[in-house]
Design an enzyme around this catalytic site. Structure first.
Site, PDB file in Angstrom:
ATOM      1  N   ASP A   1      -7.816   1.265  -9.933  1.00 52.27           N
ATOM      2  CA  ASP A   1      -7.561   1.027  -8.583  1.00 52.27           C
ATOM      3  C   ASP A   1      -7.899  -0.470  -7.991  1.00 52.27           C
ATOM      4  O   ASP A   1      -8.483  -1.081  -8.911  1.00 52.27           O
ATOM      5  CB  ASP A   1      -8.877   2.134  -7.791  1.00 52.27           C
ATOM      6  CG  ASP A   1      -8.635   2.358  -6.134  1.00 52.27           C
ATOM      7  OD1 ASP A   1      -7.639   3.387  -5.939  1.00 52.27           O
ATOM      8  OD2 ASP A   1      -8.530   1.367  -5.311  1.00 52.27           O
TER       9      ASP A   1
ATOM     10  N   ASP B   1      -4.809  -4.166  -9.675  1.00 51.14           N
ATOM     11  CA  ASP B   1      -3.754  -3.959  -8.962  1.00 51.14           C
ATOM     12  C   ASP B   1      -2.468  -3.609 -10.061  1.00 51.14           C
ATOM     13  O   ASP B   1      -2.275  -4.457 -10.658  1.00 51.14           O
ATOM     14  CB  ASP B   1      -3.291  -5.010  -8.083  1.00 51.14           C
ATOM     15  CG  ASP B   1      -1.878  -4.803  -6.942  1.00 51.14           C
ATOM     16  OD1 ASP B   1      -1.359  -3.893  -7.253  1.00 51.14           O
ATOM     17  OD2 ASP B   1      -1.922  -5.389  -6.060  1.00 51.14           O
TER      18      ASP B   1
ATOM     19  N   ASP C   1      -2.477   9.441  -5.912  1.00 50.42           N
ATOM     20  CA  ASP C   1      -2.908   9.917  -4.412  1.00 50.42           C
ATOM     21  C   ASP C   1      -2.883   8.752  -3.653  1.00 50.42           C
ATOM     22  O   ASP C   1      -3.393   8.715  -2.682  1.00 50.42           O
ATOM     23  CB  ASP C   1      -3.879  10.384  -4.388  1.00 50.42           C
ATOM     24  CG  ASP C   1      -4.336  11.268  -3.314  1.00 50.42           C
ATOM     25  OD1 ASP C   1      -3.268  11.726  -2.426  1.00 50.42           O
ATOM     26  OD2 ASP C   1      -5.451  11.640  -2.871  1.00 50.42           O
TER      27      ASP C   1
ATOM     28  N   LYS D   1       1.799  11.535  -4.252  1.00 54.50           N
ATOM     29  CA  LYS D   1       2.005  11.848  -2.827  1.00 54.50           C
ATOM     30  C   LYS D   1       2.881  10.890  -2.440  1.00 54.50           C
ATOM     31  O   LYS D   1       3.313   9.744  -2.568  1.00 54.50           O
ATOM     32  CB  LYS D   1       0.598  11.372  -2.271  1.00 54.50           C
ATOM     33  CG  LYS D   1       0.468  11.601  -0.534  1.00 54.50           C
ATOM     34  CD  LYS D   1      -0.819  11.416   0.063  1.00 54.50           C
ATOM     35  CE  LYS D   1      -1.398  10.084  -0.152  1.00 54.50           C
ATOM     36  NZ  LYS D   1      -2.843  10.098   0.237  1.00 54.50           N
TER      37      LYS D   1
END
Length: 240
Positions: free
Chosen positions: A113, A129, A153, A193
Protein backbone atom coordinates in the site's frame (compact mmCIF):
# COMPACT_ATOMS: atom_id res chain seq x y z
CA UNK A 1 -44.99 -5.80 22.87
CA UNK A 2 -43.56 -2.80 24.72
CA UNK A 3 -46.02 -0.37 26.29
CA UNK A 4 -45.46 3.04 27.79
CA UNK A 5 -47.02 4.54 30.92
CA UNK A 6 -50.10 5.47 28.89
CA UNK A 7 -50.55 1.88 27.76
CA UNK A 8 -49.72 2.62 24.13
CA UNK A 9 -47.43 0.43 22.06
CA UNK A 10 -43.89 1.90 21.97
CA UNK A 11 -42.20 -0.78 19.82
CA UNK A 12 -42.09 1.39 16.72
CA UNK A 13 -41.00 4.39 18.77
CA UNK A 14 -38.18 2.38 20.35
CA UNK A 15 -37.03 1.21 16.92
CA UNK A 16 -36.87 4.75 15.59
CA UNK A 17 -34.89 5.85 18.63
CA UNK A 18 -32.08 3.44 17.65
CA UNK A 19 -31.06 5.71 14.77
CA UNK A 20 -28.14 7.95 15.65
CA UNK A 21 -28.64 11.48 14.36
CA UNK A 22 -25.73 13.85 13.87
CA UNK A 23 -26.11 17.60 13.95
CA UNK A 24 -24.10 19.73 11.54
CA UNK A 25 -21.30 21.22 13.61
CA UNK A 26 -19.27 24.32 12.90
CA UNK A 27 -16.65 23.51 10.28
CA UNK A 28 -18.42 20.31 9.18
CA UNK A 29 -20.15 20.31 5.81
CA UNK A 30 -23.59 18.85 5.27
CA UNK A 31 -22.09 16.02 3.18
CA UNK A 32 -19.61 15.09 5.91
CA UNK A 33 -22.43 15.14 8.44
CA UNK A 34 -24.43 12.72 6.27
CA UNK A 35 -21.35 10.48 5.91
CA UNK A 36 -20.81 10.45 9.68
CA UNK A 37 -24.46 9.65 10.36
CA UNK A 38 -24.36 6.83 7.83
CA UNK A 39 -21.21 5.41 9.46
CA UNK A 40 -22.73 5.55 12.93
CA UNK A 41 -25.84 3.71 11.76
CA UNK A 42 -24.17 1.22 9.42
CA UNK A 43 -24.60 -2.34 10.78
CA UNK A 44 -21.43 -3.49 8.99
CA UNK A 45 -19.38 -0.76 10.66
CA UNK A 46 -20.70 -1.88 14.05
CA UNK A 47 -20.11 -5.53 13.20
CA UNK A 48 -16.52 -4.81 12.11
CA UNK A 49 -15.89 -3.07 15.43
CA UNK A 50 -17.42 -5.94 17.39
CA UNK A 51 -15.52 -8.64 15.50
CA UNK A 52 -12.17 -6.84 15.45
CA UNK A 53 -11.89 -6.06 11.74
CA UNK A 54 -10.18 -2.87 10.61
CA UNK A 55 -13.09 -1.79 8.43
CA UNK A 56 -16.45 -2.79 6.98
CA UNK A 57 -14.71 -3.75 3.71
CA UNK A 58 -13.67 -7.00 5.39
CA UNK A 59 -17.19 -8.30 4.84
CA UNK A 60 -17.00 -7.62 1.11
CA UNK A 61 -14.07 -9.98 0.53
CA UNK A 62 -15.66 -12.44 2.97
CA UNK A 63 -18.86 -12.53 0.92
CA UNK A 64 -17.00 -12.72 -2.39
CA UNK A 65 -14.89 -15.63 -1.15
CA UNK A 66 -17.94 -17.40 0.25
CA UNK A 67 -19.34 -17.32 -3.29
CA UNK A 68 -16.24 -18.03 -5.39
CA UNK A 69 -13.94 -19.91 -2.96
CA UNK A 70 -10.53 -18.54 -3.95
CA UNK A 71 -9.06 -18.05 -0.44
CA UNK A 72 -8.27 -21.69 0.20
CA UNK A 73 -5.65 -23.25 2.49
CA UNK A 74 -2.22 -23.01 0.87
CA UNK A 75 -3.10 -20.12 -1.46
CA UNK A 76 -0.48 -17.47 -2.14
CA UNK A 77 -2.18 -14.08 -2.13
CA UNK A 78 -1.21 -10.57 -3.20
CA UNK A 79 -3.35 -7.75 -1.77
CA UNK A 80 -2.85 -4.44 -3.62
CA UNK A 81 -3.80 -1.28 -1.76
CA UNK A 82 -4.24 -3.34 1.38
CA UNK A 83 -4.70 -0.52 3.95
CA UNK A 84 -6.07 -0.62 6.56
CA UNK A 85 -5.78 -4.42 6.39
CA UNK A 86 -9.32 -5.76 6.64
CA UNK A 87 -9.02 -7.99 3.57
CA UNK A 88 -5.77 -9.44 4.94
CA UNK A 89 -7.46 -10.16 8.28
CA UNK A 90 -10.08 -12.22 6.46
CA UNK A 91 -7.56 -13.99 4.22
CA UNK A 92 -5.06 -15.09 6.91
CA UNK A 93 -7.23 -17.78 8.55
CA UNK A 94 -8.86 -18.85 5.28
CA UNK A 95 -5.55 -19.58 3.54
CA UNK A 96 -4.15 -21.03 6.78
CA UNK A 97 -1.28 -18.52 6.82
CA UNK A 98 -0.63 -19.18 10.51
CA UNK A 99 -0.70 -22.95 10.07
CA UNK A 100 -3.42 -23.41 12.67
CA UNK A 101 -5.48 -25.82 10.54
CA UNK A 102 -3.88 -29.21 11.11
CA UNK A 103 -3.38 -31.23 7.96
CA UNK A 104 -4.07 -28.26 5.69
CA UNK A 105 -1.58 -26.55 3.38
CA UNK A 106 -0.13 -23.30 4.72
CA UNK A 107 -0.71 -20.21 2.58
CA UNK A 108 0.99 -16.84 2.45
CA UNK A 109 -0.17 -13.29 1.88
CA UNK A 110 1.70 -10.18 0.78
CA UNK A 111 0.10 -6.77 1.14
CA UNK A 112 1.33 -3.52 -0.42
CA UNK A 113 0.00 0.00 0.00
CA UNK A 114 1.01 3.63 -0.45
CA UNK A 115 0.64 4.19 3.28
CA UNK A 116 2.11 2.35 6.23
CA UNK A 117 -0.06 -0.47 7.53
CA UNK A 118 -0.03 -1.84 11.07
CA UNK A 119 1.43 -5.37 11.08
CA UNK A 120 -0.94 -8.33 10.87
CA UNK A 121 0.08 -11.75 12.15
CA UNK A 122 0.50 -14.22 9.29
CA UNK A 123 1.02 -11.55 6.61
CA UNK A 124 3.91 -9.61 5.12
CA UNK A 125 3.14 -5.95 4.39
CA UNK A 126 5.27 -3.41 2.52
CA UNK A 127 4.81 0.29 1.87
CA UNK A 128 5.01 0.70 -1.91
CA UNK A 129 3.36 2.39 -4.87
CA UNK A 130 2.88 -0.63 -7.12
CA UNK A 131 2.69 1.67 -10.15
CA UNK A 132 6.25 2.96 -9.65
CA UNK A 133 8.98 1.90 -12.05
CA UNK A 134 10.49 -1.36 -10.85
CA UNK A 135 7.69 -2.01 -8.35
CA UNK A 136 6.65 -5.19 -10.14
CA UNK A 137 10.16 -6.58 -9.70
CA UNK A 138 10.03 -5.89 -5.95
CA UNK A 139 6.60 -7.49 -5.67
CA UNK A 140 7.80 -10.65 -7.42
CA UNK A 141 10.83 -10.81 -5.15
CA UNK A 142 8.65 -10.48 -2.04
CA UNK A 143 6.22 -13.10 -3.32
CA UNK A 144 9.04 -15.56 -3.89
CA UNK A 145 7.08 -17.18 -6.70
CA UNK A 146 3.74 -16.82 -8.40
CA UNK A 147 0.47 -15.87 -6.72
CA UNK A 148 -2.77 -17.83 -6.78
CA UNK A 149 -4.85 -14.74 -6.02
CA UNK A 150 -4.36 -11.04 -6.74
CA UNK A 151 -6.98 -8.86 -5.06
CA UNK A 152 -7.52 -5.13 -4.87
CA UNK A 153 -9.94 -2.88 -3.01
CA UNK A 154 -8.15 0.25 -4.20
CA UNK A 155 -9.97 3.49 -4.87
CA UNK A 156 -8.52 6.76 -6.11
CA UNK A 157 -8.98 9.87 -3.99
CA UNK A 158 -12.38 11.36 -4.70
CA UNK A 159 -12.44 14.46 -6.88
CA UNK A 160 -16.13 15.06 -6.33
CA UNK A 161 -16.75 14.51 -10.04
CA UNK A 162 -18.40 11.13 -10.63
CA UNK A 163 -17.08 10.47 -14.15
CA UNK A 164 -13.54 11.53 -13.25
CA UNK A 165 -13.55 9.25 -10.22
CA UNK A 166 -14.87 6.41 -12.38
CA UNK A 167 -12.05 6.81 -14.90
CA UNK A 168 -9.45 6.98 -12.13
CA UNK A 169 -10.54 3.75 -10.49
CA UNK A 170 -10.78 1.97 -13.84
CA UNK A 171 -7.18 3.04 -14.51
CA UNK A 172 -6.14 1.64 -11.12
CA UNK A 173 -7.98 -1.59 -11.80
CA UNK A 174 -6.34 -1.96 -15.21
CA UNK A 175 -2.90 -1.38 -13.67
CA UNK A 176 -3.67 -4.02 -11.03
CA UNK A 177 -4.84 -6.40 -13.75
CA UNK A 178 -1.60 -6.04 -15.72
CA UNK A 179 0.40 -6.76 -12.59
CA UNK A 180 -1.81 -9.79 -12.00
CA UNK A 181 -1.05 -11.04 -15.53
CA UNK A 182 2.64 -10.86 -14.62
CA UNK A 183 2.50 -12.68 -11.29
CA UNK A 184 -0.52 -15.03 -11.36
CA UNK A 185 -0.22 -18.78 -11.55
CA UNK A 186 -2.17 -20.48 -14.32
CA UNK A 187 -5.67 -21.05 -12.98
CA UNK A 188 -5.36 -18.08 -10.62
CA UNK A 189 -7.95 -15.49 -9.59
CA UNK A 190 -8.12 -11.71 -9.89
CA UNK A 191 -10.54 -9.73 -7.70
CA UNK A 192 -10.90 -5.96 -7.95
CA UNK A 193 -13.25 -3.15 -7.07
CA UNK A 194 -14.59 -1.07 -9.94
CA UNK A 195 -17.15 1.72 -10.19
CA UNK A 196 -20.04 1.33 -12.62
CA UNK A 197 -20.03 4.18 -15.07
CA UNK A 198 -19.56 3.07 -18.65
CA UNK A 199 -15.76 3.04 -19.06
CA UNK A 200 -15.17 -0.49 -17.81
CA UNK A 201 -15.88 -2.16 -21.18
CA UNK A 202 -12.22 -2.37 -22.19
CA UNK A 203 -11.30 -3.80 -18.82
CA UNK A 204 -13.98 -6.48 -19.14
CA UNK A 205 -12.76 -7.33 -22.63
CA UNK A 206 -9.18 -7.58 -21.42
CA UNK A 207 -10.09 -9.87 -18.54
CA UNK A 208 -12.23 -12.14 -20.69
CA UNK A 209 -9.21 -12.70 -22.95
CA UNK A 210 -7.03 -13.77 -20.03
CA UNK A 211 -9.46 -15.67 -17.75
CA UNK A 212 -11.90 -18.54 -18.18
CA UNK A 213 -14.73 -16.74 -16.35
CA UNK A 214 -15.40 -13.11 -15.44
CA UNK A 215 -18.19 -12.22 -13.03
CA UNK A 216 -19.43 -8.84 -11.86
CA UNK A 217 -20.78 -8.87 -8.33
CA UNK A 218 -22.20 -6.42 -5.81
CA UNK A 219 -21.85 -8.16 -2.43
CA UNK A 220 -24.56 -7.60 0.21
CA UNK A 221 -22.21 -5.50 2.37
CA UNK A 222 -21.64 -3.02 -0.47
CA UNK A 223 -23.86 -0.01 0.19
CA UNK A 224 -26.96 0.08 -1.99
CA UNK A 225 -26.39 3.73 -2.90
CA UNK A 226 -22.79 3.09 -3.98
CA UNK A 227 -21.82 2.56 -7.62
CA UNK A 228 -19.08 0.12 -6.63
CA UNK A 229 -19.06 -3.46 -7.76
CA UNK A 230 -16.41 -6.15 -7.88
CA UNK A 231 -15.03 -8.06 -10.80
CA UNK A 232 -14.00 -11.64 -10.03
CA UNK A 233 -11.97 -13.25 -12.82
CA UNK A 234 -11.17 -16.94 -12.35
CA UNK A 235 -9.13 -19.47 -14.29
CA UNK A 236 -6.16 -17.38 -15.45
CA UNK A 237 -5.00 -18.69 -18.83
CA UNK A 238 -1.40 -17.60 -18.41
CA UNK A 239 0.73 -15.23 -20.44
CA UNK A 240 -0.33 -15.11 -24.07
Amino acid sequence: MNKGPDGKNTSGRGQRDLTVRVKTARGRTASSTRWLQRQLNDPYVKRAQNEGYRGRAAFKIMELDDKFRFLVPGARVLDLGCAPGGWIQVAVPRINALGTKSGKAVGSILGVDLQEVEPIAGATVHQLDFMDDGADTKVKEWLGGRADVVMSDMAASSSGHKQTDHLRIISLCEAAAYLAFDVLEVGGTFVSKVLAGGAEGELQKLLKQRFEKVANVKPPSSRADSSEKFVVATGFRGQS
